[in-house]
Design an enzyme around this catalytic site. Sequence first.
Site, PDB file in Angstrom:
ATOM      1  N   LYS A 272      43.090  47.112  44.547  1.00 40.39           N
ATOM      2  CA  LYS A 272      42.872  48.118  43.495  1.00 40.39           C
ATOM      3  C   LYS A 272      42.713  49.492  44.135  1.00 40.39           C
ATOM      4  CE  LYS A 272      40.312  45.098  40.303  1.00 40.39           C
ATOM      5  NZ  LYS A 272      41.172  45.142  39.123  1.00 40.39           N
ATOM      6  N   ARG A 346      42.388  34.359  36.160  1.00 36.79           N
ATOM      7  CA  ARG A 346      43.084  33.253  35.493  1.00 36.79           C
ATOM      8  C   ARG A 346      43.307  32.073  36.426  1.00 36.79           C
ATOM      9  NH1 ARG A 346      47.984  37.076  33.780  1.00 36.79           N
ATOM     10  NH2 ARG A 346      46.252  38.536  33.802  1.00 36.79           N
TER      11      ARG A 346
HETATM   12  N1  BES Z   1      38.762  41.938  36.750  1.00 38.33           N
HETATM   13  C1  BES Z   1      40.006  42.493  36.410  1.00 38.33           C
HETATM   14  C2  BES Z   1      40.068  42.987  34.966  1.00 38.33           C
HETATM   15  C3  BES Z   1      39.188  44.138  34.612  1.00 38.33           C
HETATM   16  C4  BES Z   1      39.593  45.445  34.849  1.00 38.33           C
HETATM   17  C5  BES Z   1      37.968  43.914  34.003  1.00 38.33           C
HETATM   18  C6  BES Z   1      38.779  46.497  34.491  1.00 38.33           C
HETATM   19  C7  BES Z   1      37.157  44.967  33.648  1.00 38.33           C
HETATM   20  C8  BES Z   1      37.567  46.259  33.887  1.00 38.33           C
HETATM   21  C9  BES Z   1      41.111  41.476  36.579  1.00 38.33           C
HETATM   22  O1  BES Z   1      40.927  40.544  37.581  1.00 38.33           O
HETATM   23  C10 BES Z   1      42.370  42.236  36.913  1.00 38.33           C
HETATM   24  O2  BES Z   1      42.383  42.899  37.892  1.00 38.33           O
HETATM   25  N2  BES Z   1      43.374  42.103  36.053  1.00 38.33           N
HETATM   26  C11 BES Z   1      44.601  42.774  36.248  1.00 38.33           C
HETATM   27  C12 BES Z   1      45.705  41.864  35.793  1.00 38.33           C
HETATM   28  C13 BES Z   1      47.079  42.358  36.097  1.00 38.33           C
HETATM   29  C14 BES Z   1      47.323  42.382  37.589  1.00 38.33           C
HETATM   30  C15 BES Z   1      48.078  41.458  35.405  1.00 38.33           C
HETATM   31  C16 BES Z   1      44.592  44.061  35.421  1.00 38.33           C
HETATM   32  O3  BES Z   1      44.094  44.050  34.298  1.00 38.33           O
HETATM   33  O4  BES Z   1      45.065  45.081  35.915  1.00 38.33           O
HETATM   34 ZN    ZN Z   2      41.603  41.287  39.466  1.00 45.00          ZN
END
Ligand code: BES
Ligand code: ZN
Length: 489
Positions: A272, A346
């Site tokens: 990230k 997931r």
């Molecule tokens: N934990 C994150 C989702 C999240 C983001 C929760 C911001 C709360 C606040 C999750 O694991 C994630 O990173 N999801 C990705 C999925 C994508 C790569 C398909 C996302 O939402 O960017």
């Molecule tokens: Zn994530």
Amino acid sequence: MPKIEISAQSCKDFTGDALVIPIFSGRERHRLPLAVSKVARQVMDEGDFKADFLEIAPLHHPNGVKDCRWMLLVGLGDEEKITLNKIRKAAGAATRFCLKKGWKAIGFLAPSTSNFEHDEVQESVLEGALLGDYDFSTYRSKPDVKRAERIEVFTNGDDTRKARRRQAVIEIGVAANHLVRDLVNTPAADLYPEAFAAKAKALAAGNGVAVDVLSPEELERDGFRALLAVGKGSSRAPRVVKLEYTPAEKPKKHIVLVGKGLCFDSGGLSIKDAANMETMKCDMAGAAIVLATLIACSKAGIPAKVTGICGLVENMPGCSAYKPGDILRSRSGKTIEVLNTDAEGRLVLADLLHWASEMGADHVIDLATLTGACTVALGDGVSAVLGTDQRLIERMLDAGARVGEHLWQLPLVEEYRENLKSTTADIKNITSNRQAGVITAALFLKEFAGGASWAHVDLSSVWATAEKDYRTPGGTGEGPRWLLEWIAG
Ligand code: BES
Ligand code: ZN
Ligand code: ZN
């Protein structure tokens, strides 16, 4: 918890730091008890206070109250638009105002309205006040804890018996909410999988909940390969915690709650950026909600059997980390092509949901901070619900509405399953476009949930960047109160 009293005496006899008077806008100020009506009318007539929803006016040494230095007028807005949740929020906002001033003995007048039963209004004032009475002080070097010492709710002579009977349940729900805030606010350096499991063990044991912690070796033995893959890049190995509450009498139903417990989500090798990583200690909110709900169910003695499973993992880009292109053989045997290591929740839930599907429960509900897309769609004040059992979903939404935690259903659009097709495995963990991220994530989970009555909650309302009503910045603690309301109802 502060010392709590629900009193039928007149609020003018309150001794303490501040007396909170909720007021409807418009003519309603004339219905206030004599002790406070004069001063309230004055500030309203002079136009300084309109009683708009959540508007606050502190008055120093007002006439009419003998042994209390401050009176706080808090607006409820138009009486025709009043809800119990607005009453909760006004009481909570007033509490937050008082705590910031260092006022710790706070009285509240329950507003007089014919829109609700007296006891409902009294309970909402108490609940809102207690929800607002939170301070995450663990990491401050200054020892002053901004928490209330005494909270009194005055009923203006109305019967207090029903509200007094409900007081214990209100306290159980608020304690669960505060526990979730504490866990979510605790830095990942201190709440890594092993530490979370130890904490769960201690809390469960002290509250009549059976607990079993699966070690990394046991997870290996039992085939939790997708979950273990996510944890490979971290020096902190995963744990899975199983919690079990069994009621004294024969249970009416069996519910399994599954929590995403990413103690930290850096994104892994699909790392990230700095801004998106800032809040990622909150990625274990699902597991925190499961733990707090199990404890609350036990304390309240609800007549259902509840099993909780928490998948505790750290997603880091260390040199053993799992990689884009890897293909994982999940616990169910289905293979998953990993194209983005940041879609890790997931993968953890795939193994946990498959395990849950073997438990023969009436309902399986998973709770997860699964997608950033959910916050884009609904903001940080609403969580999404999707699933295979419409009746279950409707009862969840109703429970949320009753306790004032907002849930909203999104459709599980089967035709989007196409987008998760992999050329090399049974399914891939991301789609190739940015459409409907919440729905495609839920469709991924559905593959592992089996045929049971299942619902998924994408938790976008567990973290607030700014203070709102009774919610403090950081963890909001939402979750256990609506779950308890649904399970007990
Ligand atoms: N934990 C994150 C989702 C999240 C983001 C929760 C911001 C709360 C606040 C999750 O694991 C994630 O990173 N999801 C990705 C999925 C994508 C790569 C398909 C996302 O939402 O960017
Ligand atoms: Zn994530
Ligand atoms: Zn995550």
